[in-house]
Design an enzyme around this catalytic site. Structure first.
Site, PDB file in Angstrom:
ATOM      1  N   HIS A   1       0.854  -1.192   0.000  1.00  0.00           N
ATOM      2  CA  HIS A   1       0.000   0.000   0.000  1.00  0.00           C
ATOM      3  C   HIS A   1       0.890   1.242   0.000  1.00  0.00           C
ATOM      4  CE1 HIS A   1      -3.476   2.449   0.558  1.00  0.00           C
ATOM      5  NE2 HIS A   1      -3.747   2.216   1.815  1.00  0.00           N
TER       6      HIS A   1
ATOM      7  N   HIS B   1      -2.067  -2.276  -9.659  1.00  0.00           N
ATOM      8  CA  HIS B   1      -3.057  -1.638  -8.787  1.00  0.00           C
ATOM      9  C   HIS B   1      -4.320  -2.489  -8.786  1.00  0.00           C
ATOM     10  CE1 HIS B   1      -5.685   1.421  -7.042  1.00  0.00           C
ATOM     11  NE2 HIS B   1      -4.575   2.011  -6.663  1.00  0.00           N
TER      12      HIS B   1
ATOM     13  N   ASP C   1       2.916   5.538  -6.714  1.00  0.00           N
ATOM     14  CA  ASP C   1       4.151   5.462  -5.920  1.00  0.00           C
ATOM     15  C   ASP C   1       5.399   5.392  -6.770  1.00  0.00           C
ATOM     16  OD1 ASP C   1       2.049   3.577  -3.979  1.00  0.00           O
ATOM     17  OD2 ASP C   1       3.080   5.332  -3.194  1.00  0.00           O
TER      18      ASP C   1
HETATM   19  C1  SDX Z   1      -1.324   2.138  -3.384  1.00  0.00           C
HETATM   20  O1  SDX Z   1      -6.044   0.732  -3.280  1.00  0.00           O
HETATM   21  C2  SDX Z   1      -5.558   1.923  -3.518  1.00  0.00           C
HETATM   22  O2  SDX Z   1      -6.213   2.800  -4.026  1.00  0.00           O
HETATM   23  C3  SDX Z   1      -4.120   2.115  -3.079  1.00  0.00           C
HETATM   24  C4  SDX Z   1      -3.467   3.426  -3.488  1.00  0.00           C
HETATM   25  C5  SDX Z   1      -4.097   4.593  -2.765  1.00  0.00           C
HETATM   26  O3  SDX Z   1      -3.941   5.725  -3.281  1.00  0.00           O
HETATM   27  O4  SDX Z   1      -4.621   4.399  -1.650  1.00  0.00           O
HETATM   28  O5  SDX Z   1      -3.590   3.618  -4.884  1.00  0.00           O
HETATM   29  C6  SDX Z   1      -1.995   3.447  -3.111  1.00  0.00           C
HETATM   30  O6  SDX Z   1      -1.287   1.316  -2.509  1.00  0.00           O
HETATM   31  C7  SDX Z   1      -0.762   1.860  -4.761  1.00  0.00           C
HETATM   32  C8  SDX Z   1      -0.183   0.421  -4.903  1.00  0.00           C
HETATM   33  C9  SDX Z   1       1.237   0.421  -4.323  1.00  0.00           C
HETATM   34  N1  SDX Z   1       1.758  -0.974  -4.237  1.00  0.00           N
HETATM   35  C10 SDX Z   1       2.753  -1.395  -5.011  1.00  0.00           C
HETATM   36  O7  SDX Z   1       3.260  -0.728  -5.934  1.00  0.00           O
HETATM   37  C11 SDX Z   1       3.278  -2.775  -4.660  1.00  0.00           C
HETATM   38  C12 SDX Z   1       3.424  -3.619  -5.937  1.00  0.00           C
HETATM   39  N2  SDX Z   1       2.091  -3.887  -6.492  1.00  0.00           N
HETATM   40  C13 SDX Z   1       1.459  -5.117  -6.085  1.00  0.00           C
HETATM   41  O8  SDX Z   1       1.798  -5.660  -4.879  1.00  0.00           O
HETATM   42  C14 SDX Z   1       0.007  -5.232  -6.527  1.00  0.00           C
HETATM   43  O9  SDX Z   1      -0.058  -4.804  -7.832  1.00  0.00           O
HETATM   44  C15 SDX Z   1      -1.065  -4.530  -5.707  1.00  0.00           C
HETATM   45  C16 SDX Z   1      -1.003  -4.910  -4.279  1.00  0.00           C
HETATM   46  C17 SDX Z   1      -0.925  -3.045  -5.838  1.00  0.00           C
HETATM   47  C18 SDX Z   1      -2.427  -4.954  -6.282  1.00  0.00           C
HETATM   48  O10 SDX Z   1      -2.562  -6.289  -6.039  1.00  0.00           O
HETATM   49  P1  SDX Z   1      -3.912  -7.085  -6.465  1.00  0.00           P
HETATM   50  O11 SDX Z   1      -4.933  -6.199  -7.038  1.00  0.00           O
HETATM   51  O12 SDX Z   1      -4.309  -7.934  -5.312  1.00  0.00           O
HETATM   52  O13 SDX Z   1      -3.412  -7.905  -7.678  1.00  0.00           O
HETATM   53  P2  SDX Z   1      -2.744  -9.311  -7.517  1.00  0.00           P
HETATM   54  O14 SDX Z   1      -1.761  -9.279  -6.394  1.00  0.00           O
HETATM   55  O15 SDX Z   1      -3.827 -10.336  -7.495  1.00  0.00           O
HETATM   56  O16 SDX Z   1      -1.903  -9.414  -8.882  1.00  0.00           O
HETATM   57  C19 SDX Z   1      -2.545  -9.839 -10.067  1.00  0.00           C
HETATM   58  C20 SDX Z   1      -1.427 -10.545 -10.837  1.00  0.00           C
HETATM   59  C21 SDX Z   1      -0.702 -11.595 -10.003  1.00  0.00           C
HETATM   60  O17 SDX Z   1      -0.228 -12.582 -10.882  1.00  0.00           O
HETATM   61  P3  SDX Z   1      -1.090 -13.980 -10.967  1.00  0.00           P
HETATM   62  O18 SDX Z   1      -1.189 -14.526  -9.554  1.00  0.00           O
HETATM   63  O19 SDX Z   1      -2.446 -13.597 -11.532  1.00  0.00           O
HETATM   64  O20 SDX Z   1      -0.266 -14.871 -11.874  1.00  0.00           O
HETATM   65  O21 SDX Z   1      -0.410  -9.591 -11.208  1.00  0.00           O
HETATM   66  C22 SDX Z   1       0.815  -9.936 -10.577  1.00  0.00           C
HETATM   67  C23 SDX Z   1       0.505 -10.883  -9.440  1.00  0.00           C
HETATM   68  O22 SDX Z   1       1.584 -11.756  -9.199  1.00  0.00           O
HETATM   69  N3  SDX Z   1       1.383  -8.682 -10.058  1.00  0.00           N
HETATM   70  C24 SDX Z   1       2.649  -8.318 -10.189  1.00  0.00           C
HETATM   71  C25 SDX Z   1       2.722  -7.047  -9.596  1.00  0.00           C
HETATM   72  N4  SDX Z   1       1.516  -6.698  -9.126  1.00  0.00           N
HETATM   73  C26 SDX Z   1       0.681  -7.714  -9.420  1.00  0.00           C
HETATM   74  N5  SDX Z   1       3.734  -8.925 -10.744  1.00  0.00           N
HETATM   75  C27 SDX Z   1       4.901  -8.251 -10.683  1.00  0.00           C
HETATM   76  N6  SDX Z   1       5.059  -7.026 -10.142  1.00  0.00           N
HETATM   77  C28 SDX Z   1       3.974  -6.392  -9.593  1.00  0.00           C
HETATM   78  N7  SDX Z   1       4.116  -5.194  -9.060  1.00  0.00           N
END
Ligand code: SDX
Length: 437
Positions: A266, A307, A365
């Site tokens: 997050h 996201h 971010d």
């Molecule tokens: C913020 O919710 C909000 O609005 C948050 C925010 C706000 O203003 O409040 O926007 C602020 O938190 C932005 C996000 C910051 N986080 C990161 O940058 C951390 C890296 N990103 C991930 O951890 C992830 O993308 C999330 C947590 C942001 C979202 O996760 P989801 O929606 O639960 O998606 P997921 O984990 O189910 O991923 C879907 C697929 C997966 O692969 P499969 O299992 O389907 O094979 O995409 C892959 C994930 O492995 N994936 C990534 C990835 N993010 C998702 N692979 C590589 N690198 C990534 N960053």
């Protein structure tokens, strides 16, 4: 309520279950599932991917279009034409202020920037290398010890006074965390300065020298606060709403939001982005890290990408990228090696089939950390900056929720544990043989 009904047919049930649906002004219709409990069912939605937890008028996101509206105003227009305090007024009250209303609001916030002198003694309990988010969790929660005059959450006037105090004092507390870590004296707010300018003054000024804050950096800082102001029902905002539903005071609720924001999935992602870029070290290493991010067996993720809602670009990232270029140009850092890695990483990710298929784009971010590092803000302060900007969003949702009839938030579960069994005496009992990690 719409005249559309959702009909649920469940094997084994004599009759279908009819559920009402509701239509908002924008976004998907919702199905009201509250009637399921009486039929013996719960809904199941770990991570609340498909759950609307509340009704709200504050912020709308369309992840497919990369659209973010605050009270109907697009984020790129607010970033271009507004400022953080005007956006705070909009989020809190629902309309853009007139000139007179804006000036009154700025004056109110400006006169609340100081914190009780006793707060400075709290910092003495923290080691100099304490993470500033740990300090913020503790100190913001402790603010309720000072404001007994405004803790009646059923009183809208008390709620707005608390909102003003929190918006005004977060930059002061954030700067105190930084000063404590540097072993430098705290700087008092200067009520002649703008909100972001005052924050940079408290961060980098000292009693011995207090240079004028660059207007470009002050504007960039203000834009960072603005772009982080609110974002619908994200994890930390949902936490604040849940805490507020129990009747907890606003300072405790905001402290719960700060704690939730700290996670690297997050608000902690901006700090994690910088650490990732520094670990990559050179554009020649990018391919290896992209391969790690794509490897299902490797927990590494490209921080700053992806996201839950945006399956297209994050409109805030687009604005942040422009601000990044402005700040680095102002500071003569256009050739910043981290920026080179970030831009190459973004280009690869936008072309790579894995990221395209999974719709992983740079989020808010990704560039904010590079800007803050260029301004001289240490990495462990990045999420504190995020929390400072997001405080208005948290408090606006808290205020909106308490303006309606509030039921305490209390989700249920799918239970897959042991069925009823009788206690046995410890003498002669077999080894539990369980993981006691
Ligand atoms: C913020 O919710 C909000 O609005 C948050 C925010 C706000 O203003 O409040 O926007 C602020 O938190 C932005 C996000 C910051 N986080 C990161 O940058 C951390 C890296 N990103 C991930 O951890 C992830 O993308 C999330 C947590 C942001 C979202 O996760 P989801 O929606 O639960 O998606 P997921 O984990 O189910 O991923 C879907 C697929 C997966 O692969 P499969 O299992 O389907 O094979 O995409 C892959 C994930 O492995 N994936 C990534 C990835 N993010 C998702 N692979 C590589 N690198 C990534 N960053």
């Amino acid at each position: 309520m719409t005249d559309k009904k959702a009909t649920l047919a469940v094997e084994g049930l004599d009759a279908n279950i009819e559920l009402p649906t509701y239509k908002g002004t924008m976004g998907p219709d919702v199905i009201d599932v509250r009637g399921l409990t009486a039929k013996g069912y719960f809904t199941y939605d770990p991570g609340f991917v498909s759950t609307a937890s509340c009704e709200s008028k504050i912020t709308f996101i369309d992840g497919g279009k990369g659209q973010l509206l605050h009270r109907g105003y697009p984020i790129d227009q607010l970033a271009e034409n507004s400022d953080y305090l005007e956006t705070c007024y909009l989020l809190l009250h629902g309309e853009l202020p007139s000139e007179a209303e804006y000036k009154e609001f700025v004056d109110i916030i400006t006169t609340h920037t100081m914190v009780h002198e006793s707060i400075s003694r709290f910092f003495r309990g923290f080691h100099h290398d304490s993470h500033p988010m740990a300090m913020m969790c503790g100190i913001v929660g402790a603010l309720s010890a000072f404001y007994h005059d405004s803790l009646d959450i059923t009183n809208p006037r008390h709620r707005i006074i608390s909102a003003h105090r929190l918006i005004a004092k977060m930059p002061t507390l954030a700067a105190m965390c930084y000063k404590h870590s540097q072993g430098q004296p705290f700087m008092y707010p200067d009520n002649n300065l703008g909100y972001a300018e005052n924050f940079l003054h408290m961060m980098f000024g000292t009693p011995c020298s207090d240079p004028k804050v660059s207007p470009v950096l002050a504007r960039a800082m203000d834009k960072i606060f603005l772009l982080h102001a609110d974002h619908e029902q994200n994890a930390s905002t949902s936490t604040v709403r849940l805490a507020g539903s129990s009747g907890a005071n606003p300072f405790a609720c905001i402290a719960s939001g700060i704690a939730t924001l700290w996670g690297p999935a997050h608000g902690g992602a901006n700090e994690a982005v910088l650490k990732m870029l520094e670990e990559i070290g050179d554009v020649s290493n990018i391919d290896a890290y992209v391969a790690k991010a794509k490897d299902k067996n490797d927990p590494f993720r490209l921080m700053g990408f992806g996201h839950r809602v945006y399956k297209n670009f994050d409109p805030r990232a687009k604005v942040m990228k422009g601000t990044c270029d402005e700040v680095l140009a102002e500071l003569g850092l256009e050739n910043d090696p981290l920026l080179a890695i970030a831009k190459r990483l973004e280009q690869i990710a936008l072309e790579d089939p894995y990221f395209i298929e999974k719709k992983l784009y740079p989020n808010v971010d990704f560039y904010s950390g590079i800007i803050m590092k260029a301004i001289g803000i240490p990495t462990d302060m990045f999420t504190v900056i995020f929390a400072t900007g997001r405080t208005v969003g948290w408090i606006a949702h808290w205020h909106e929720m308490l303006g309606e009839s509030v039921k305490i938030g209390r989700p249920r579960q799918l239970y897959t544990g042991a069925t009823p069994r009788d206690y046995t005496d410890r003498a002669g009992r077999p080894a539990a043989s369980v993981d006691t990690f």
